[in-house]
Design an enzyme around this catalytic site. Sequence first.
Site, PDB file in Angstrom:
ATOM      1  CG  HIS A  80      -5.071  12.440   6.382  1.00  0.00           C
ATOM      2  ND1 HIS A  80      -3.902  12.124   6.523  1.00  0.00           N
ATOM      3  CD2 HIS A  80      -5.705  11.770   5.505  1.00  0.00           C
ATOM      4  CE1 HIS A  80      -3.840  11.006   5.628  1.00  0.00           C
ATOM      5  NE2 HIS A  80      -5.121  10.782   5.081  1.00  0.00           N
ATOM      6  CD  GLU A  82      -1.743  14.769  10.742  1.00  0.00           C
ATOM      7  OE1 GLU A  82      -3.369  13.867  10.457  1.00  0.00           O
ATOM      8  OE2 GLU A  82      -1.243  14.051  10.411  1.00  0.00           O
ATOM      9  CB  CYS A 109      -0.620  15.875   7.059  1.00  0.00           C
ATOM     10  SG  CYS A 109      -2.289  15.697   6.505  1.00  0.00           S
TER      11      CYS A 109
HETATM   12  N1  LIG Z   1      -0.859  10.885  10.217  1.00  0.00           N
HETATM   13  C1  LIG Z   1      -2.931  10.363  10.055  1.00  0.00           C
HETATM   14  N2  LIG Z   1      -3.409  11.249  10.320  1.00  0.00           N
HETATM   15  C2  LIG Z   1      -5.414  10.972   9.351  1.00  0.00           C
HETATM   16  O1  LIG Z   1      -5.362  11.720   9.814  1.00  0.00           O
HETATM   17  N3  LIG Z   1      -5.324   9.643   8.698  1.00  0.00           N
HETATM   18  C3  LIG Z   1      -6.431   9.290   8.357  1.00  0.00           C
HETATM   19  C4  LIG Z   1      -6.467   8.664   6.747  1.00  0.00           C
HETATM   20  C5  LIG Z   1      -8.219   7.606   6.856  1.00  0.00           C
HETATM   21  O2  LIG Z   1      -9.120   7.946   7.484  1.00  0.00           O
HETATM   22  C6  LIG Z   1      -7.539   7.068   8.105  1.00  0.00           C
HETATM   23  C7  LIG Z   1      -6.350   5.580   8.099  1.00  0.00           C
HETATM   24  O3  LIG Z   1      -7.071   4.562   7.413  1.00  0.00           O
HETATM   25  P1  LIG Z   1      -6.289   3.432   8.289  1.00  0.00           P
HETATM   26  O4  LIG Z   1      -5.617   3.029   6.398  1.00  0.00           O
HETATM   27  O5  LIG Z   1      -5.659   3.335   8.798  1.00  0.00           O
HETATM   28  O6  LIG Z   1      -7.189   2.544   7.419  1.00  0.00           O
HETATM   29  O7  LIG Z   1      -6.544   8.038   8.700  1.00  0.00           O
HETATM   30  C8  LIG Z   1      -4.284   8.973   8.593  1.00  0.00           C
HETATM   31  C9  LIG Z   1      -2.737   8.494   8.769  1.00  0.00           C
HETATM   32  C10 LIG Z   1      -1.720   8.440   8.690  1.00  0.00           C
HETATM   33  O8  LIG Z   1      -0.549   8.589   7.709  1.00  0.00           O
HETATM   34 ZN   LIG Z   2      -2.075  13.342   6.052  1.00  0.00          ZN
END
Ligand SMILES: Nc1nc(=O)n([C@H]2C[C@H](O)[C@@H](COP(=O)(O)O)O2)cc1CO
Ligand SMILES: [Zn+2]
Length: 162
Positions: A80, A82, A109
């Site tokens: 992710h 973060e 995260c």
């Molecule tokens: N806070 C977040 N930071 C992130 O970087 N992500 C990333 C993980 C996945 O690559 C994408 C979410 O994919 P989707 O379920 O919306 O297709 O975003 C997801 C979240 C949500 O909690």
């Molecule tokens: Zn996360």
Amino acid sequence: MNDKRKDYITWDEYFMAVAKLAGMRSKDPNSQVGACIVSADNKILSMGYNGFPMGCSDDEFPWGRDDEDPLKTKYVYVTHSELNAILNYRGGSLEGAKLYVSLFPCNECAKAIIQAGIKTVIYDSDKYDGTPAVMASKMMFQAAGVQFKKYTPTDRKIEITV
Ligand SMILES: Nc1nc(=O)n([C@H]2C[C@H](O)[C@@H](COP(=O)(O)O)O2)cc1CO
Ligand SMILES: [Zn+2]
């Protein structure tokens, strides 16, 4: 012409825009997430976006969301934004820092954010509000004294031509 210009962007606009710019590097076809970590005195310390770990090819690992085999989805591989921003920081302590992120942090995260000593989270989208991951994040942030606040959008459109 002794006066400073008045229409400069605010700190919040600046750091959220930087977070979103980082998110534009994401190869995820569904959610592009960006994060920017800032010191208490408004210096950018680190940035990150969601992607596969080093050595795990963007072209070979799967970007899909649904498959009966979890190994054929992105979820088991993607880092992710973060966590990437925390791990990209090589300068020492993040104690007391602020995190700007374009999507509310998940529970995994949240654990890293708390343990890194980040004390404030400013987020934009909360599109997964009400899911167990986000509910757990909010509970942990509250228990750990991490403030989280929704970014207040302005009517300014920030456009960059490169
Ligand atoms: N806070 C977040 N930071 C992130 O970087 N992500 C990333 C993980 C996945 O690559 C994408 C979410 O994919 P989707 O379920 O919306 O297709 O975003 C997801 C979240 C949500 O909690
Ligand atoms: Zn996360």
